[in-house]
Write a protein that holds these residues in place. Sequence first.
Motif, PDB file in Angstrom:
ATOM      1  N   GLU A 104      13.069   0.961   2.082  1.00  0.00           N
ATOM      2  CA  GLU A 104      13.033  -0.199   2.979  1.00  0.00           C
ATOM      3  C   GLU A 104      12.897  -1.510   2.201  1.00  0.00           C
ATOM      4  OE1 GLU A 104      10.119  -2.246   6.279  1.00  0.00           O
ATOM      5  OE2 GLU A 104       9.863  -0.121   5.833  1.00  0.00           O
ATOM      6  N   THR A 105      11.877  -1.594   1.326  1.00  0.00           N
ATOM      7  CA  THR A 105      11.662  -2.822   0.557  1.00  0.00           C
ATOM      8  C   THR A 105      12.806  -3.061  -0.418  1.00  0.00           C
ATOM      9  OG1 THR A 105       9.274  -2.504   0.752  1.00  0.00           O
ATOM     10  CG2 THR A 105      10.045  -4.037  -0.942  1.00  0.00           C
ATOM     11  N   TYR A 106      13.295  -1.982  -1.047  1.00  0.00           N
ATOM     12  CA  TYR A 106      14.395  -2.125  -2.005  1.00  0.00           C
ATOM     13  C   TYR A 106      15.628  -2.713  -1.334  1.00  0.00           C
ATOM     14  CZ  TYR A 106      18.148  -0.728  -5.198  1.00  0.00           C
ATOM     15  OH  TYR A 106      19.241  -0.724  -6.018  1.00  0.00           O
ATOM     16  N   THR A 107      15.947  -2.231  -0.131  1.00  0.00           N
ATOM     17  CA  THR A 107      17.119  -2.728   0.589  1.00  0.00           C
ATOM     18  C   THR A 107      16.976  -4.208   0.920  1.00  0.00           C
ATOM     19  OG1 THR A 107      17.476  -0.537   1.535  1.00  0.00           O
ATOM     20  CG2 THR A 107      18.566  -2.392   2.621  1.00  0.00           C
ATOM     21  N   ARG A 108      15.744  -4.636   1.232  1.00  0.00           N
ATOM     22  CA  ARG A 108      15.509  -6.038   1.594  1.00  0.00           C
ATOM     23  C   ARG A 108      15.721  -6.984   0.408  1.00  0.00           C
ATOM     24  NH1 ARG A 108      12.512  -7.695   6.093  1.00  0.00           N
ATOM     25  NH2 ARG A 108      12.058  -6.048   7.607  1.00  0.00           N
TER      26      ARG A 108
ATOM     27  N   PRO B 277       0.830  -1.206   0.000  1.00  0.00           N
ATOM     28  CA  PRO B 277       0.000   0.000   0.000  1.00  0.00           C
ATOM     29  C   PRO B 277       0.868   1.261   0.000  1.00  0.00           C
ATOM     30  CG  PRO B 277      -0.821  -1.596   1.589  1.00  0.00           C
ATOM     31  CD  PRO B 277       0.500  -2.124   1.103  1.00  0.00           C
ATOM     32  N   GLY B 278       0.433   2.231  -0.790  1.00  0.00           N
ATOM     33  CA  GLY B 278       1.164   3.478  -0.872  1.00  0.00           C
ATOM     34  C   GLY B 278       2.075   3.586  -2.072  1.00  0.00           C
ATOM     35  N   THR B 279       2.310   2.469  -2.776  1.00  0.00           N
ATOM     36  CA  THR B 279       3.156   2.517  -3.965  1.00  0.00           C
ATOM     37  C   THR B 279       2.302   2.817  -5.194  1.00  0.00           C
ATOM     38  OG1 THR B 279       2.941   0.122  -4.218  1.00  0.00           O
ATOM     39  CG2 THR B 279       4.865   0.939  -3.025  1.00  0.00           C
TER      40      THR B 279
ATOM     41  N   ASP C 178      13.051   3.740  -6.611  1.00  0.00           N
ATOM     42  CA  ASP C 178      11.978   4.733  -6.645  1.00  0.00           C
ATOM     43  C   ASP C 178      10.603   4.065  -6.607  1.00  0.00           C
ATOM     44  OD1 ASP C 178      13.884   6.796  -6.901  1.00  0.00           O
ATOM     45  OD2 ASP C 178      14.001   6.436  -9.062  1.00  0.00           O
ATOM     46  N   ALA C 179      10.487   2.898  -7.219  1.00  0.00           N
ATOM     47  CA  ALA C 179       9.187   2.226  -7.274  1.00  0.00           C
ATOM     48  C   ALA C 179       8.810   1.590  -5.943  1.00  0.00           C
ATOM     49  CB  ALA C 179       9.197   1.165  -8.369  1.00  0.00           C
ATOM     50  N   LEU C 180       9.782   0.992  -5.245  1.00  0.00           N
ATOM     51  CA  LEU C 180       9.496   0.208  -4.038  1.00  0.00           C
ATOM     52  C   LEU C 180       9.708   0.964  -2.746  1.00  0.00           C
ATOM     53  CD1 LEU C 180      11.240  -3.114  -5.144  1.00  0.00           C
ATOM     54  CD2 LEU C 180       8.833  -2.509  -5.374  1.00  0.00           C
ATOM     55  N   GLY C 181      10.531   1.984  -2.751  1.00  0.00           N
ATOM     56  CA  GLY C 181      10.882   2.671  -1.523  1.00  0.00           C
ATOM     57  C   GLY C 181      12.143   2.076  -0.915  1.00  0.00           C
TER      58      GLY C 181
ATOM     59  N   GLU D  40      11.211 -14.432   1.420  1.00  0.00           N
ATOM     60  CA  GLU D  40      10.029 -14.011   2.167  1.00  0.00           C
ATOM     61  C   GLU D  40      10.421 -12.898   3.133  1.00  0.00           C
ATOM     62  OE1 GLU D  40       8.018 -17.181   4.109  1.00  0.00           O
ATOM     63  OE2 GLU D  40       7.761 -18.393   2.282  1.00  0.00           O
ATOM     64  N   PHE D  41       9.555 -11.883   3.224  1.00  0.00           N
ATOM     65  CA  PHE D  41       9.845 -10.772   4.129  1.00  0.00           C
ATOM     66  C   PHE D  41       8.537 -10.107   4.544  1.00  0.00           C
ATOM     67  CE2 PHE D  41       9.671  -9.041  -0.106  1.00  0.00           C
ATOM     68  CZ  PHE D  41       9.093  -7.784   0.033  1.00  0.00           C
ATOM     69  N   THR D  42       8.607  -9.299   5.600  1.00  0.00           N
ATOM     70  CA  THR D  42       7.445  -8.586   6.112  1.00  0.00           C
ATOM     71  C   THR D  42       7.529  -7.122   5.723  1.00  0.00           C
ATOM     72  OG1 THR D  42       7.246 -10.095   7.991  1.00  0.00           O
ATOM     73  CG2 THR D  42       6.137  -7.973   8.174  1.00  0.00           C
ATOM     74  N   HIS D  43       6.458  -6.615   5.138  1.00  0.00           N
ATOM     75  CA  HIS D  43       6.366  -5.194   4.811  1.00  0.00           C
ATOM     76  C   HIS D  43       5.895  -4.478   6.069  1.00  0.00           C
ATOM     77  CE1 HIS D  43       4.277  -1.635   2.805  1.00  0.00           C
ATOM     78  NE2 HIS D  43       5.556  -1.518   2.524  1.00  0.00           N
ATOM     79  N   GLU D  44       6.800  -3.757   6.706  1.00  0.00           N
ATOM     80  CA  GLU D  44       6.535  -3.219   8.031  1.00  0.00           C
ATOM     81  C   GLU D  44       5.365  -2.243   8.032  1.00  0.00           C
ATOM     82  OE1 GLU D  44       7.766  -4.320  10.665  1.00  0.00           O
ATOM     83  OE2 GLU D  44       9.270  -5.615   9.775  1.00  0.00           O
ATOM     84  N   ALA D  45       5.225  -1.452   6.989  1.00  0.00           N
ATOM     85  CA  ALA D  45       4.182  -0.423   6.990  1.00  0.00           C
ATOM     86  C   ALA D  45       2.784  -1.029   7.045  1.00  0.00           C
ATOM     87  CB  ALA D  45       4.321   0.460   5.751  1.00  0.00           C
ATOM     88  N   SER D  46       2.586  -2.188   6.400  1.00  0.00           N
ATOM     89  CA  SER D  46       1.266  -2.813   6.367  1.00  0.00           C
ATOM     90  C   SER D  46       1.172  -4.073   7.214  1.00  0.00           C
ATOM     91  CB  SER D  46       0.893  -3.171   4.917  1.00  0.00           C
ATOM     92  OG  SER D  46       1.800  -4.135   4.395  1.00  0.00           O
ATOM     93  N   GLY D  47       2.319  -4.614   7.643  1.00  0.00           N
ATOM     94  CA  GLY D  47       2.318  -5.859   8.403  1.00  0.00           C
ATOM     95  C   GLY D  47       2.095  -7.092   7.559  1.00  0.00           C
ATOM     96  N   ARG D  48       2.117  -6.956   6.229  1.00  0.00           N
ATOM     97  CA  ARG D  48       1.867  -8.101   5.358  1.00  0.00           C
ATOM     98  C   ARG D  48       3.141  -8.903   5.143  1.00  0.00           C
ATOM     99  NH1 ARG D  48      -1.848  -5.120   0.730  1.00  0.00           N
ATOM    100  NH2 ARG D  48      -3.632  -4.694   2.080  1.00  0.00           N
ATOM    101  N   ARG D  49       2.950 -10.196   5.017  1.00  0.00           N
ATOM    102  CA  ARG D  49       4.057 -11.100   4.731  1.00  0.00           C
ATOM    103  C   ARG D  49       4.049 -11.366   3.230  1.00  0.00           C
ATOM    104  NH1 ARG D  49       8.798 -12.319   7.192  1.00  0.00           N
ATOM    105  NH2 ARG D  49       9.508 -14.423   6.658  1.00  0.00           N
TER     106      ARG D  49
END
Length: 654
Positions: free
Chosen positions: A227-231, A209-211, A222-225, A248-257
């Motif tokens: 935090e996600t890009y670094t992961r 959410p937010g992208t 630029d597309a992912l932001g 597999e990783f957790t998107h902290e802003a939304s809590g989604r796996r």
Amino acid sequence: MNIDTIDKLTRAGLNLIQQALSIFDHDLRLAVCNARYQEMFELPDALVTPGACFEDTIRFLVERGEYGPQDDPEEAIRIRIEMARAFKPHYMERQRPNGRWVSVEGAPLTQGGWVSVYTDISEIKLQERLLRSRSEELSDQVLTHAERLGKANRELAATNAALEEAKRELTEIEARTRLVTEMMPAHIAHVNRDLVYTYSNRRLASLLPGTSPNIVGLHALDALGPETYTRILPFMERGLAGEASVHEFTHEASGRRLRAAFTPDPGIPSPQGHMQGGGIYILSTDITEETQARAALMQTRKRELAAQLTSGLAHDFSNLLTIILGLQGKLQHLPGLEPEALELVGATLASARRGGTLLQRIGEISGARVLRPEPTNIAQLLEELRMVTTPSLPDCTLLTLTVEPGFQPMLLDRAAVYDSLLNLILNARDAMGSSGGTLHLIARRVRDTWLELAVEDDGPGFSEEALKRAWEPFFTTKGGEGSGLGLAMVYDQASLAGGSVRVTNRPEGGARVTLRLPLQPVAETADSKAHLVLLVEDNAEIRTYVRESLLALGHQVVEAESAADAEPLAALPEVGMVLSDIQLRGLETGVALLQRLRARQPELPLGLMTSLPASDALRRRAAQEFDILPKPFDAAALARFIARCTLASCSAAQ
């Protein structure tokens, strides 16, 4: 318009075409042809009927000399059939045995088979011969070039038509492919070797959410932001190096796996021999529910282990604790008891209740729980909780209570909610430690759909491991001081009620645990009238304790030790409720007794009490039909249980 009508119109349209046309399918069977096809080649009706075999048509034409003299007719037939099976676009001109010229233009179909168009070009060939014979001033070379040019133009026209058809088919394929990718519940994308998106469906925003949904031409950063890009950057680099991987990783802003699969794209070879293009294909899916299911399966296995360890002991210990509660309760009310003795009695009662609660938690976490909703005033419940927990907090710790105004009484499993919040408050107290801080207990409505209860603290917050393993039974950060059952019970109780629990860290510091439960308001009702309660219990000491508790609540009591003794007493018109133990002396259980009574007196409030653990098969069967009061219990729990059974019987009668 029906199919027959459409077929007739199609055939009529084809018959208006001056060229001959035939379409054979992938099985080398005639699908359709026009009348001109039969006329041009003088074919019998059997060979222009849909389903006619291509081999039969070729055999007929070879034997008639359509392709000139053949040394080996069977070999000629075989060669043409093989060419048909490996069909390729082509254009050719040939002279028929009758002296006329025909051009043949063939194109394959995407679903298999091919379409052929035959044009009589005899007049064109005649004009070419006349031009050669009558134009003496023109050299043979010029005439030859003119003939070649005419043939080349016809071939070019055929090629252009084939290219247009291929372009149309490719456009349709691209449109269908894009439609499929847009319908997929996943983000499908391609990045080049500079990590710039060259393709993406519009699903990224649904996962993160937010992208932006339009990311083609953007760099992955630029597309992912950040935090996600670094992961995922290490996995994209592995993809560019030719190594496929899944992360597999957790998107902290939304809590989604999320799960992302990275597949290398090596590119295509250039005329010079090196690879052009390339990059990575990325498939990303939301696996939050899958992750929760995996955790639930793991938790189920631990439940089974706990059930095996506790089922044999829970029954006897629960009965002993019930007797201890009864005896200590009587002792507490003896006149003239010294203050020190009263303090010891209170401590004994508290320890017995704590032991009973622990037994119930172990039993419930190892077996199916039963929801016991009852009308609950949420403001009163939280105020009671605040009063009970405040004395256990250090002087430097403050507990605040914030309740959104306007709450009506609602259906809740009062005991489960109380236990959950008490557990969370004590956990928060322990997390803050001796330095203290502020505890916040908050209740609010969410869109008139959910009751949201939150416990916040000023402590250090959850560790990364605790956030991942919060709901695992027996996981604790308290060392030997914790059982590791608290948060697992909170999760179980909320899930059973159709709600959810979330653990997070507050941006300003500290932890936050949020419970969401279905908001089910009920009209304020109170049924406090006294009953004549038929008490069925085969243990004399427990029967004495329950009888005295009922009397203290204002009820009258009639007693029985077995189902056989209880059944005639239940027929008395004065009896307003039956409370029976599940296991009774004699051949019948309390479950069988209540089943017969319900068949005869469906409006009579009925309830069961038991020391059996929640995982016991008999208790599970009983819980499917009747409300159950687990032992040990105190007078307050008994009062709530009677009110709940009375409310249930009134609802059933209506």
